[in-house]
Design a protein around this motif. Structure first.
Motif, mmCIF file in Angstrom:
data_model
loop_
_atom_site.group_PDB
_atom_site.id
_atom_site.type_symbol
_atom_site.label_atom_id
_atom_site.label_comp_id
_atom_site.label_asym_id
_atom_site.label_seq_id
_atom_site.Cartn_x
_atom_site.Cartn_y
_atom_site.Cartn_z
ATOM 1 N N VAL A 16 0.639 -1.243 0.392
ATOM 2 C CA VAL A 16 -0.180 0.239 -0.093
ATOM 3 C C VAL A 16 1.161 1.455 -0.358
ATOM 4 O O VAL A 16 1.778 1.058 0.778
ATOM 5 C CB VAL A 16 -1.130 0.279 0.846
ATOM 6 N N VAL A 17 1.020 1.927 -1.510
ATOM 7 C CA VAL A 17 1.541 3.092 -1.213
ATOM 8 C C VAL A 17 0.707 4.546 -0.381
ATOM 9 O O VAL A 17 -0.679 4.642 -0.187
ATOM 10 C CB VAL A 17 1.848 3.634 -2.267
ATOM 11 N N ARG A 18 1.661 4.980 0.774
ATOM 12 C CA ARG A 18 0.604 5.602 1.383
ATOM 13 C C ARG A 18 1.377 7.271 0.879
ATOM 14 O O ARG A 18 2.616 7.323 1.234
ATOM 15 C CB ARG A 18 1.228 6.088 2.833
ATOM 16 N N LYS A 19 0.287 8.332 1.366
ATOM 17 C CA LYS A 19 1.062 9.421 0.742
ATOM 18 C C LYS A 19 1.220 10.137 2.184
ATOM 19 O O LYS A 19 -0.835 10.789 2.613
ATOM 20 C CB LYS A 19 0.762 9.955 -0.769
ATOM 21 N N GLY A 20 1.987 10.780 2.456
ATOM 22 C CA GLY A 20 0.812 13.337 3.375
ATOM 23 C C GLY A 20 0.686 12.667 4.257
ATOM 24 O O GLY A 20 0.916 12.016 5.088
ATOM 25 N N ASP A 21 -0.836 13.082 4.559
ATOM 26 C CA ASP A 21 -1.266 12.341 6.570
ATOM 27 C C ASP A 21 -1.279 11.340 6.292
ATOM 28 O O ASP A 21 -1.583 10.840 8.004
ATOM 29 C CB ASP A 21 -2.233 13.661 6.238
ATOM 30 N N ASP A 22 -1.847 10.052 5.259
ATOM 31 C CA ASP A 22 -2.127 8.965 5.667
ATOM 32 C C ASP A 22 -0.482 8.705 6.378
ATOM 33 O O ASP A 22 -0.539 7.514 7.458
ATOM 34 C CB ASP A 22 -2.422 8.305 4.407
ATOM 35 N N ALA A 23 0.525 9.172 5.663
ATOM 36 C CA ALA A 23 1.809 7.834 5.332
ATOM 37 C C ALA A 23 2.395 8.192 6.966
ATOM 38 O O ALA A 23 2.726 7.988 8.002
ATOM 39 C CB ALA A 23 2.944 8.387 4.762
ATOM 40 N N ALA A 55 -7.486 13.179 12.647
ATOM 41 C CA ALA A 55 -8.868 13.507 12.077
ATOM 42 C C ALA A 55 -8.476 15.095 11.644
ATOM 43 O O ALA A 55 -9.344 15.766 11.776
ATOM 44 C CB ALA A 55 -9.753 13.492 13.675
ATOM 45 N N SER A 56 -7.426 15.936 12.555
ATOM 46 C CA SER A 56 -6.871 16.837 12.805
ATOM 47 C C SER A 56 -6.450 17.388 11.062
ATOM 48 O O SER A 56 -7.057 18.513 10.498
ATOM 49 C CB SER A 56 -5.865 17.312 13.673
ATOM 50 N N ALA A 57 -5.635 16.391 10.741
ATOM 51 C CA ALA A 57 -5.801 16.535 9.607
ATOM 52 C C ALA A 57 -5.959 16.328 7.834
ATOM 53 O O ALA A 57 -6.734 17.302 7.442
ATOM 54 C CB ALA A 57 -4.075 15.303 9.366
ATOM 55 N N GLN A 58 -6.853 16.134 7.980
ATOM 56 C CA GLN A 58 -8.300 15.633 7.809
ATOM 57 C C GLN A 58 -9.130 16.938 7.535
ATOM 58 O O GLN A 58 -9.839 17.007 6.729
ATOM 59 C CB GLN A 58 -9.248 14.242 7.583
ATOM 60 N N GLU A 59 -9.543 17.099 9.070
ATOM 61 C CA GLU A 59 -10.553 18.285 9.038
ATOM 62 C C GLU A 59 -9.606 19.428 8.443
ATOM 63 O O GLU A 59 -10.088 20.201 7.860
ATOM 64 C CB GLU A 59 -10.817 18.568 10.598
ATOM 65 N N ALA A 60 -8.578 19.778 8.646
ATOM 66 C CA ALA A 60 -7.602 20.990 7.891
ATOM 67 C C ALA A 60 -7.528 20.705 6.419
ATOM 68 O O ALA A 60 -7.970 21.928 5.488
ATOM 69 C CB ALA A 60 -6.620 20.841 8.570
ATOM 70 N N GLU A 61 -7.709 20.037 5.841
ATOM 71 C CA GLU A 61 -7.157 19.443 4.209
ATOM 72 C C GLU A 61 -9.295 19.840 4.230
ATOM 73 O O GLU A 61 -9.280 20.384 2.924
ATOM 74 C CB GLU A 61 -7.814 18.169 3.973
ATOM 75 N N ALA A 62 -10.183 19.359 4.925
ATOM 76 C CA ALA A 62 -11.692 19.549 4.591
ATOM 77 C C ALA A 62 -11.943 21.063 4.022
ATOM 78 O O ALA A 62 -12.135 21.913 3.287
ATOM 79 C CB ALA A 62 -12.165 18.661 4.945
ATOM 80 N N LYS A 63 -11.452 21.947 5.671
ATOM 81 C CA LYS A 63 -11.286 23.375 5.134
ATOM 82 C C LYS A 63 -10.472 23.949 3.750
ATOM 83 O O LYS A 63 -11.116 25.074 3.697
ATOM 84 C CB LYS A 63 -10.325 23.760 6.725
#
Length: 117
Positions: A16-23, A55-63
């Motif tokens: 699985v290749v993981r990038k950015g916040d997921d990694a 969760a914070s990273a996902q929220e920031a990305e959504a904003k």
């Protein structure tokens, strides 16, 4: 008919290749420990911390995405330019409108973008 292959040769590992916040989140979760036998004892504090970072990273990305959409919505595009892109590039209306907005409402820049895409 086919030469018999050892079972080891038939097994393929999925990567699985993981990038950015997921990694980052994956790395944090891996740091939590546990044994290779599948039974893991995790520090719940570290697990909660890793999950809240995700969760914070996902929220920031959504904003950030919502802000980008608001900025694009402010860009004025003419119906004639949308129709021009639809006709010349054989794309649907929503794609033509989006590309025009991303290129500041400039039909020439939008056409260049689509030609080079």
């Amino acid at each position: 008919d086919f030469p018999a292959m050892a079972e080891e040769e038939l097994e393929v590992e999925d990567e699985v290749v993981r990038k950015g916040d997921d990694a980052k989140a994956h790395k944090e979760l891996n740091k939590l420990g546990g044994d290779a036998g599948g039974e893991a004892e995790m520090d719940t504090g570290k697990a909660q911390d890793a999950l809240s970072k995700l969760a914070s990273a996902q929220e920031a990305e959504a904003k950030k995405k919502a802000e980008r959409e608001r900025e694009l919505a402010k860009v004025k595009v003419s119906d004639a330019d949308v129709k021009l892109l639809m006709t010349e590039m054989e794309i649907d209306e929503s794609r033509a409108d989006r590309v025009l907005r991303e290129n500041g409402g400039d039909a020439t820049a939008a056409l260049r973008f689509l030609v080079n895409a």
